[in-house]
Motif scaffolding. Structure first.
Motif, short mmCIF file in Angstrom:
data_model
loop_
_atom_site.label_atom_id
_atom_site.label_comp_id
_atom_site.label_asym_id
_atom_site.label_seq_id
_atom_site.Cartn_x
_atom_site.Cartn_y
_atom_site.Cartn_z
N GLY A 506 23.30 35.71 5.49
CA GLY A 506 23.45 34.33 5.05
C GLY A 506 24.00 33.49 6.19
N VAL A 507 23.44 32.30 6.37
CA VAL A 507 23.86 31.40 7.45
C VAL A 507 23.99 29.99 6.90
N SER A 508 25.03 29.28 7.31
CA SER A 508 25.17 27.87 6.95
C SER A 508 25.85 27.14 8.11
N GLN A 575 31.81 26.47 1.45
CA GLN A 575 30.94 26.87 2.56
C GLN A 575 30.80 28.39 2.59
N THR A 579 27.36 30.57 1.70
CA THR A 579 26.82 31.54 2.65
C THR A 579 26.72 32.92 2.03
N ARG A 582 23.61 33.00 -0.18
CA ARG A 582 22.40 33.13 0.62
C ARG A 582 22.23 34.56 1.13
N TYR A 604 25.29 21.77 3.08
CA TYR A 604 24.62 22.90 2.45
C TYR A 604 23.10 22.75 2.43
N SER A 634 31.70 38.89 8.31
CA SER A 634 31.65 37.43 8.24
C SER A 634 32.39 36.86 9.43
N THR A 636 32.39 33.14 12.36
CA THR A 636 31.84 31.84 12.74
C THR A 636 31.46 31.88 14.22
N ASN A 640 28.42 27.38 13.01
CA ASN A 640 27.67 28.20 12.06
C ASN A 640 28.57 29.27 11.46
N TYR A 642 28.39 32.88 9.45
CA TYR A 642 27.48 33.99 9.19
C TYR A 642 28.13 34.98 8.23
#
Length: 759
Positions: A506-508, A575, A579, A582, A604, A634, A636, A640, A642
């Motif tokens: 998942g990425v945001s 956030q 993520t 996702r 988002y 997890s 950053t 981003n 992750y």
């Protein structure tokens, strides 16, 4: 009175005849001998007919000779079968008598003994046998010649040596079929000649012809004078000239090998007579004359050697996450993976990797790693004629392979196996599950993700480079072929959970977030990093991010609460929730709880793929149904966030469409709320406007057993009114209960910097 007859006495042959009853006719039993003697019989007067019963006396059968004859036959058959059984049993695992191989008597030996006897003798012979090569005495540099004084003389030994390796060996299978089986599975009488007559077999040999010929060539290379092709040569002034080729002579290896095959079974020293062949040069001066301009043009060429960019790191993310690229950017490659029965595309890890390579070879994705200047290899040029008898050029394979192998030292990246170190920690209390005290669980404190290595396929690169000389136009660059190096076995002790691959990602992006929001996102990511989700366990986001206060490491930041956007501890953790959602979608895990935000938030995008969280609900929850542990990684990078889910794939296929948006609804006009907390005339925005919209994407998971889980994710976002606080000296009496008014004008609020609310 009539005359009286004198009563005669009956002969003995009727004395035993049965007496006749008065009403019966007389019956006299007479043997043929008595009847022939003419014995007179008196017939009673009252009888009119005479019945004679003539019988032969039965001869007695000689039973004794018959019994002895049958008994003799039975005994002979028994002896025959007995001999057959005895021979079959005795020679079941032995060689028949008088069987020899190359004059080696193998009679009565077991198969293992027979094989060892022959094989030991063969190996001993091979190690000690002398190889003598005989040739004529004519000088090598004068052959062939018309000079009669150099006529061939007697053969002399020109080379003598021992074999360095066992190029020929006994064929055990042939030995079994010919020698060990001979005389068996047939009637024993047919094998009787073996008692007085030998059966000779030749030595069953099998030779590695290629290795044997290479060995001979090594021994004879000093005697041969191969043909020399014509060649180019630059003089001291830089002028190009052509040196004509030379005729040579080479050994007829086919004839030499025939001699070897004939002599080896004799197990004697080899005397091999060399037979020579004339070797004409393949390339002559006239060929080079017409090739001259093309040759000079090659000397000015250079070749940029390139590699795909994505192979520089080779994290398994870059390899396995190529599915979206395949689906969106390379549709022509997908047809071969389409399964019409299931109406879906079926891939495996190998397919994804291959197509990732194909996509990465696009020119825009290549980087240069070296330059090959053709002129530097001018001394290594090889000229040859192709199948159409056209002169061609290439770089000597051995020299080019060495140059590329040296280049590979700067290209090669070793594969990295996964390393996982765990520690026992106290997990947060899950009151919903009835927990009253912290539960001990394991958390990963160190994880090195497995990475594929890379290496240049130098052999294939040699072929690709030399093929460029066959093209009409010599290209300026070449994409080098790369070989992937897989990590070592993941069942090693340094990876007890056998976690070896990325199953979900998942990425945001949180670009333009305020400092407190960024701090909270990084704090939340750190709390998730290293968590383990057991098989069958449900993951709950909120419980793993608590407590939402200063003690939990969080700062105050804006959150959507009801109809307001207000600051609270942990603002921005949505956030993390988004993520996580996702990542779970990407892994194809069952989602047990997820809810979108009240309004569309810019952090988002794409709209329709977010998830909001707020203690205790709404939450982001999903179940690990893979059958293996899942590890959370997890972190950053830049702006981003992750979330990687590592584990073991069970082969499920996840398909997801791109999110689409529709049903746009514009927000109402801006709302002003009068307040005395601000200086008169000062206006401050408290809510940003957001257009209402509906986001949608389709999601399908196909499990290995063919089960399909399909869901249409539809997320509806309300239009959000823009709100301003406006400073006044006093709030007018009779204002609305919310303390503000919504003026008719101006519709557009004054332009001023505004921080977008977020969660």
């Amino acid at each position: 009175m009539g005359k009286k007859h004198k009563k005669k006495k009956l002969p003995n042959f009727v004395s035993g005849a049965p007496e006749n009853k008065p009403d019966e006719k007389p019956v006299i039993a007479i043997s043929s001998e008595d009847l022939s003697a003419g014995v007179e019989i008196v017939i009673p007067e009252n009888q009119q007919e005479l019945n004679l019963l003539i019988t032969e006396e039965k001869k007695k059968i000689p039973w004794r000779p018959v019994v002895f004859f049958l008994l003799g036959i039975f005994v002979l058959v028994g002896i025959n079968f007995g001999i057959q059984f005895a021979m079959d049993n005795y020679f079941r695992s032995k060689v028949m008598p008088n069987i020899t191989v190359n004059q080696v008597d193998l009679s009565y030996l077991s198969y293992d003994d027979a094989w060892n006897t022959l094989n030991n003798r063969w190996e001993s012979y091979w190690q000690s046998a002398n190889w003598e090569l005989l040739d004529k005495t004519a000088p090598l540099n004068a052959w062939p010649s018309e000079d009669e004084s150099l006529a061939p003389q007697d053969d002399i030994v020109v080379s003598k040596f021992l074999a360095d390796n066992l190029y020929c060996y006994l064929d055990e299978e042939i030995l079994r079929q010919q020698v060990f089986v001979y005389g068996k599975n047939q009637w024993w009488i047919k094998t009787l000649p073996l008692l007085w007559k030998d059966k000779e077999f030749s030595l069953p040999l099998n030779c590695n012809i290629d290795e044997l010929e290479a060995f001979l060539h090594q021994k004879l290379i000093s005697l041969e004078s191969p043909a020399e092709n014509a060649r180019y040569q630059f003089d001291a002034s830089g002028n190009l000239s052509i040196i004509e080729g030379k005729v040579g002579r080479v050994v007829d290896y086919e004839d030499l090998l025939t001699q070897i095959k004939t002599q080896l079974p004799l197990m004697q020293d080899l005397k091999l007579f060399l037979k020579w062949e004339i070797a004409d040069p393949q390339v002559r001066g006239s060929d080079l004359q017409s090739f001259k301009q093309r040759y000079l043009s090659y000397l000015d060429k250079s070749l940029d050697l390139q590699l795909p960019k994505w192979t520089s790191g080779l994290d398994l993310i870059a390899v396995t996450r190529s599915y979206d690229d395949m689906r969106n950017s390379n549709p022509e490659e997908l047809s071969k993976y389409y399964n019409a029965t299931k109406d879906l595309y079926v891939f495996n890890a190998k397919d994804l990797r291959i197509d990732a390579e194909t996509l990465a070879k696009k020119e825009s994705d290549l980087i240069m790693v070296a330059t090959l200047k053709v002129a530097n290899f001018s001394d290594d040029f090889v000229f040859y004629k192709d199948d159409k008898n056209i002169l061609q050029l290439k770089i000597d394979e051995v020299d080019l392979l060495k140059w590329l192998s040296d280049l590979n030292e700067n290209i090669k990246i070793e594969a990295v196996s996964a390393i996982l170190e765990m520690e026992e920690v106290s997990a947060p209390i899950d009151s919903e599950a009835g927990e009253k005290e912290p539960v001990k669980k394991y958390r990963v404190k160190k994880f090195v993700s497995p990475k594929a290595g890379r290496s240049l396929n130098a052999e294939e690169a040699v072929v690709l480079v030399n093929n460029l000389f066959l093209a009409e136009e010599f290209p300026e660059n070449l994409s080098l072929p790369v070989v992937f190096l897989d990590p070592a076995d993941e069942s090693l002790p340094n990876n007890p959970l056998q976690i070896k691959e990325l199953v979900g990602l998942g990425v945001s992006n949180f670009y333009n977030s305020p400092a407190n929001r960024i701090h909270n996102i990084k704090t939340g990511a750190a709390k998730l990093n290293g968590l383990l989700l057991a098989p069958g366990e449900e993951f709950k986001t909120i419980i793993n991010l608590k407590p939402f206060n200063a003690a939990g490491g969080y700062l105050q930041e804006l959150v959507i609460k009801g109809t307001e956007t207000i600051p609270e501890y942990g603002g921005g953790l949505c956030q993390v929730g988004t993520t996580l959602f996702r990542a779970a979608i990407d892994a194809g895990l069952p989602i047990t709880e997820r809810r979108p935000h009240r309004y569309d938030v810019s952090y988002y995008k794409p709209t329709g793929t977010d998830a909001t969280i707020y203690d205790p609900h709404p939450d982001v929850r999903f179940v690990n149904d893979t059958g293996y542990y899942i590890l959370f990684q997890s972190y950053t990078s830049g702006y981003n966030l992750y979330v990687e889910l590592w584990g073991v794939s069970d082969g499920r296929l996840v398909e997801k469409t791109d999110a689409i948006q529709y049903n746009y609804i514009y927000p109402p006009a801006a709302k002003y709320v009068d307040t005395t907390e601000l200086a008169p005339g000062v206006i401050r925005q408290t809510e940003s406007p957001h257009t209402g919209v509906t986001g949608e994407f389709w999601w399908r998971v196909i499990y290995p057993d063919g089960t399909v889980n399909f869901k249409k994710w539809i997320s509806k976002y309300s239009p959000w009114q823009q709100v301003f606080l406006r400073g006044v000296e006093a709030v007018p009496v009779g204002t609305p209960g919310d303390g503000g008014t919504t003026p008719e004008v101006p519709v557009t609020p004054p332009a001023e910097p505004a921080v977008p609310p977020a969660t």
